[in-house]
Design a protein around this motif. Sequence first.
Motif, PDB file in Angstrom:
ATOM      1  N   PRO A 229       0.842  -1.198   0.000  1.00  0.00           N
ATOM      2  CA  PRO A 229       0.000   0.000   0.000  1.00  0.00           C
ATOM      3  C   PRO A 229       0.876   1.246   0.000  1.00  0.00           C
ATOM      4  CG  PRO A 229      -0.297  -1.283   2.030  1.00  0.00           C
ATOM      5  CD  PRO A 229       0.631  -2.037   1.161  1.00  0.00           C
ATOM      6  N   GLY A 230       0.493   2.219  -0.764  1.00  0.00           N
ATOM      7  CA  GLY A 230       1.259   3.461  -0.774  1.00  0.00           C
ATOM      8  C   GLY A 230       2.420   3.462  -1.738  1.00  0.00           C
ATOM      9  N   SER A 231       2.706   2.328  -2.402  1.00  0.00           N
ATOM     10  CA  SER A 231       3.811   2.359  -3.361  1.00  0.00           C
ATOM     11  C   SER A 231       3.265   2.346  -4.784  1.00  0.00           C
ATOM     12  CB  SER A 231       4.781   1.204  -3.137  1.00  0.00           C
ATOM     13  OG  SER A 231       4.282   0.283  -2.238  1.00  0.00           O
ATOM     14  N   LEU A 232       2.166   3.060  -4.986  1.00  0.00           N
ATOM     15  CA  LEU A 232       1.571   3.117  -6.317  1.00  0.00           C
ATOM     16  C   LEU A 232       2.606   3.624  -7.313  1.00  0.00           C
ATOM     17  CD1 LEU A 232      -1.727   4.775  -5.108  1.00  0.00           C
ATOM     18  CD2 LEU A 232      -1.405   2.389  -5.734  1.00  0.00           C
ATOM     19  N   PRO A 233       2.781   2.922  -8.441  1.00  0.00           N
ATOM     20  CA  PRO A 233       3.877   3.281  -9.324  1.00  0.00           C
ATOM     21  C   PRO A 233       3.689   4.639 -10.008  1.00  0.00           C
ATOM     22  CG  PRO A 233       2.540   1.540 -10.308  1.00  0.00           C
ATOM     23  CD  PRO A 233       2.033   1.759  -8.921  1.00  0.00           C
ATOM     24  N   ARG A 234       2.441   4.950 -10.436  1.00  0.00           N
ATOM     25  CA  ARG A 234       2.254   6.225 -11.128  1.00  0.00           C
ATOM     26  C   ARG A 234       1.829   7.282 -10.112  1.00  0.00           C
ATOM     27  NH1 ARG A 234       1.488   9.218 -15.452  1.00  0.00           N
ATOM     28  NH2 ARG A 234      -0.449  10.390 -15.663  1.00  0.00           N
ATOM     29  N   HIS A 235       2.574   8.361 -10.048  1.00  0.00           N
ATOM     30  CA  HIS A 235       2.409   9.330  -8.977  1.00  0.00           C
ATOM     31  C   HIS A 235       3.191  10.560  -9.377  1.00  0.00           C
ATOM     32  CE1 HIS A 235       0.888   8.343  -4.851  1.00  0.00           C
ATOM     33  NE2 HIS A 235       1.030   9.658  -4.795  1.00  0.00           N
ATOM     34  N   TYR A 236       2.924  11.668  -8.722  1.00  0.00           N
ATOM     35  CA  TYR A 236       3.722  12.877  -8.928  1.00  0.00           C
ATOM     36  C   TYR A 236       3.780  13.283 -10.397  1.00  0.00           C
ATOM     37  CZ  TYR A 236       5.467  10.715  -4.615  1.00  0.00           C
ATOM     38  OH  TYR A 236       5.561  10.086  -3.409  1.00  0.00           O
ATOM     39  N   SER A 237       2.717  12.955 -11.174  1.00  0.00           N
ATOM     40  CA  SER A 237       2.823  13.048 -12.633  1.00  0.00           C
ATOM     41  C   SER A 237       2.209  14.309 -13.210  1.00  0.00           C
ATOM     42  CB  SER A 237       2.101  11.869 -13.279  1.00  0.00           C
ATOM     43  OG  SER A 237       2.651  10.678 -12.827  1.00  0.00           O
ATOM     44  N   ILE A 315      20.076  12.474  -1.869  1.00  0.00           N
ATOM     45  CA  ILE A 315      18.823  13.130  -2.246  1.00  0.00           C
ATOM     46  C   ILE A 315      18.513  12.908  -3.729  1.00  0.00           C
ATOM     47  CG2 ILE A 315      19.631  15.489  -2.726  1.00  0.00           C
ATOM     48  CD1 ILE A 315      17.071  15.985  -0.602  1.00  0.00           C
ATOM     49  N   GLY A 316      19.578  12.663  -4.511  1.00  0.00           N
ATOM     50  CA  GLY A 316      19.400  12.315  -5.930  1.00  0.00           C
ATOM     51  C   GLY A 316      18.555  11.054  -6.090  1.00  0.00           C
ATOM     52  N   LYS A 317      18.735  10.104  -5.164  1.00  0.00           N
ATOM     53  CA  LYS A 317      17.933   8.868  -5.174  1.00  0.00           C
ATOM     54  C   LYS A 317      16.446   9.195  -5.027  1.00  0.00           C
ATOM     55  CE  LYS A 317      20.821   5.812  -2.750  1.00  0.00           C
ATOM     56  NZ  LYS A 317      21.128   5.238  -1.439  1.00  0.00           N
ATOM     57  N   ALA A 318      16.157  10.123  -4.104  1.00  0.00           N
ATOM     58  CA  ALA A 318      14.758  10.508  -3.862  1.00  0.00           C
ATOM     59  C   ALA A 318      14.194  11.239  -5.070  1.00  0.00           C
ATOM     60  CB  ALA A 318      14.672  11.370  -2.608  1.00  0.00           C
ATOM     61  N   ILE A 319      14.998  12.110  -5.669  1.00  0.00           N
ATOM     62  CA  ILE A 319      14.539  12.846  -6.863  1.00  0.00           C
ATOM     63  C   ILE A 319      14.232  11.843  -7.976  1.00  0.00           C
ATOM     64  CG2 ILE A 319      15.270  14.438  -8.702  1.00  0.00           C
ATOM     65  CD1 ILE A 319      16.927  15.950  -6.585  1.00  0.00           C
ATOM     66  N   ASN A 320      15.141  10.872  -8.199  1.00  0.00           N
ATOM     67  CA  ASN A 320      14.943   9.913  -9.286  1.00  0.00           C
ATOM     68  C   ASN A 320      13.755   8.990  -9.031  1.00  0.00           C
ATOM     69  OD1 ASN A 320      16.993  11.006 -10.788  1.00  0.00           O
ATOM     70  ND2 ASN A 320      18.562   9.588 -10.027  1.00  0.00           N
ATOM     71  N   ASP A 321      13.488   8.673  -7.768  1.00  0.00           N
ATOM     72  CA  ASP A 321      12.284   7.892  -7.433  1.00  0.00           C
ATOM     73  C   ASP A 321      11.039   8.660  -7.884  1.00  0.00           C
ATOM     74  OD1 ASP A 321      10.364   6.142  -5.968  1.00  0.00           O
ATOM     75  OD2 ASP A 321      10.231   7.880  -4.631  1.00  0.00           O
ATOM     76  N   ARG A 322      10.972   9.973  -7.555  1.00  0.00           N
ATOM     77  CA  ARG A 322       9.793  10.767  -7.948  1.00  0.00           C
ATOM     78  C   ARG A 322       9.701  10.853  -9.472  1.00  0.00           C
ATOM     79  NH1 ARG A 322      10.813  10.227  -3.123  1.00  0.00           N
ATOM     80  NH2 ARG A 322       9.912  11.545  -1.484  1.00  0.00           N
ATOM     81  N   LEU A 323      10.861  11.024 -10.139  1.00  0.00           N
ATOM     82  CA  LEU A 323      10.850  11.153 -11.599  1.00  0.00           C
ATOM     83  C   LEU A 323      10.394   9.857 -12.275  1.00  0.00           C
ATOM     84  CD1 LEU A 323      14.086  13.253 -12.281  1.00  0.00           C
ATOM     85  CD2 LEU A 323      11.702  13.997 -12.512  1.00  0.00           C
ATOM     86  N   ARG A 324      10.878   8.707 -11.748  1.00  0.00           N
ATOM     87  CA  ARG A 324      10.473   7.418 -12.324  1.00  0.00           C
ATOM     88  C   ARG A 324       8.961   7.240 -12.218  1.00  0.00           C
ATOM     89  NH1 ARG A 324      15.358   5.244 -10.465  1.00  0.00           N
ATOM     90  NH2 ARG A 324      14.421   4.888  -8.424  1.00  0.00           N
ATOM     91  N   ARG A 325       8.400   7.627 -11.058  1.00  0.00           N
ATOM     92  CA  ARG A 325       6.958   7.463 -10.892  1.00  0.00           C
ATOM     93  C   ARG A 325       6.182   8.456 -11.759  1.00  0.00           C
ATOM     94  NH1 ARG A 325       5.554   5.986  -4.721  1.00  0.00           N
ATOM     95  NH2 ARG A 325       7.675   6.107  -3.962  1.00  0.00           N
ATOM     96  N   ALA A 326       6.755   9.676 -11.909  1.00  0.00           N
ATOM     97  CA  ALA A 326       6.083  10.677 -12.746  1.00  0.00           C
ATOM     98  C   ALA A 326       6.063  10.227 -14.207  1.00  0.00           C
ATOM     99  CB  ALA A 326       6.792  12.019 -12.617  1.00  0.00           C
ATOM    100  N   ALA A 327       7.095   9.474 -14.624  1.00  0.00           N
ATOM    101  CA  ALA A 327       7.211   9.041 -16.024  1.00  0.00           C
ATOM    102  C   ALA A 327       6.464   7.745 -16.300  1.00  0.00           C
ATOM    103  CB  ALA A 327       8.691   8.860 -16.380  1.00  0.00           C
ATOM    104  N   PHE A 328       6.065   7.036 -15.232  1.00  0.00           N
ATOM    105  CA  PHE A 328       5.488   5.695 -15.400  1.00  0.00           C
ATOM    106  C   PHE A 328       4.145   5.744 -16.133  1.00  0.00           C
ATOM    107  CE2 PHE A 328       2.977   2.048 -13.952  1.00  0.00           C
ATOM    108  CZ  PHE A 328       3.840   1.001 -14.261  1.00  0.00           C
ATOM    109  N   ARG A 329       4.035   4.929 -17.163  1.00  0.00           N
ATOM    110  CA  ARG A 329       2.741   4.733 -17.838  1.00  0.00           C
ATOM    111  C   ARG A 329       2.438   3.248 -17.784  1.00  0.00           C
ATOM    112  NH1 ARG A 329       2.724   9.360 -17.610  1.00  0.00           N
ATOM    113  NH2 ARG A 329       2.008  10.997 -18.989  1.00  0.00           N
ATOM    114  N   PRO A 330       1.280   2.855 -17.160  1.00  0.00           N
ATOM    115  CA  PRO A 330       1.013   1.423 -17.013  1.00  0.00           C
ATOM    116  C   PRO A 330       0.829   0.731 -18.362  1.00  0.00           C
ATOM    117  CG  PRO A 330      -0.776   2.767 -16.039  1.00  0.00           C
ATOM    118  CD  PRO A 330       0.214   3.706 -16.641  1.00  0.00           C
TER     119      PRO A 330
END
Length: 330
Positions: A229-237, A315-330
């Motif tokens: 729960p809470g690790s929804l892949p598409r987010h911050y998009s 902090i780069g890890k955290a930025i890239n996590d947000r970017l990966r989720r923002a870019a995710f298309r199911p």
Amino acid sequence: MHPPDPGSSAGLFPPTQANIAFFCSHLCKGGILGIPTETVYGLAALASDPEACRKIFELKGRPLIDPLIVHLASIEMAHAVANWNPSALKIARTFWPGPLTLILPKKETVPEIVTAGLPTVAIRLPGHPVTRKLLEQLGRPIAAPSANPFGYISPTTAQHVRDSFGDRLPWIIDGGPTPVGIESTILNCSEIPFRILRPGAISALELENAIGQEVREFESMVGQKVLAPGSLPRHYSPATPLSLFDSRPPEVPTKAITIWFSRESVPNPADPGQFWLTEDGDPSTAARSLYAVLRKADALRPEMISVQKAPHSEIGKAINDRLRRAAFRP
Ligand code: TXA
Ligand code: MG
């Protein structure tokens, strides 16, 4: 009770003493409110009021299976909502107030809607002076997710919150731009070893050093089938399709915007389609400007946004996590 001071713009109110007193009473009557934190703006309701919490889910369009974070004024207050263990307590004493959320077994007092029926609760003591004052005067916990429509880019200014909700959210405290800029690190302290569920400004190594015991790094779930729960892949998009690159942007349509990590890498800074997150490559500055730059690019309605991944850093890890989720298309 004094009426709130008029804000400089519609719906935004300065954090005066009179306004904070008014907003405490507003929350106690079941109202919801936009609040600044050091990470991103939140959408607050009294955590003990299930009906008020339901309004948060409705306004965000957030599914009821996605639990909220409970924000508190003190560790003492946190004993009323969660069952603590000594290592988690040590971490709280070291890093709170600050951009860190702890997951602990919940106490029965926490309404089901807050934790989405889970046996655990997410809690944090935010570091923003305005929200600390609000929490201290209120003397009760508030539940608050980020103040963005579900799945959209998180807000780092009061105006971002206003832009998303307009008159549907008449009350927002304006505490200025948020200093961290990305959401808190989430650490699951309900199982051994402790594990990072969402990377943020506080790293696994710092946490490990504080307790002298293993803390598991964040593992990206993007692309995996079964999700916690809470690790929804598409987010911050953004509304615009987003793609990521390492050093060279892909060949893109003419109406595209490129967001570089640092200005130093931009081939032609005068080109209005070229944006950047930091002037000098500092990762903390990049985190602070990430969401505002994504929102600015999205508002121009390009056909595509290409974003350069952050170079390796905590902090780069955290930025890239947000970017990966923002870019995710199911
Ligand atoms: O920095 C932040 O944490 C901001 C500010 C406003 O405090 N809040 C925030 O809340 O980012 P939200 O709701 O946007 O993200 C909270 C995340 C969600 O992914 C949620 O699923 C997860 O925390 N979460 C909440 N309770 C949980 C629990 N018991 N177990 C696992 N994950 C949980
Ligand atoms: Mg959020």
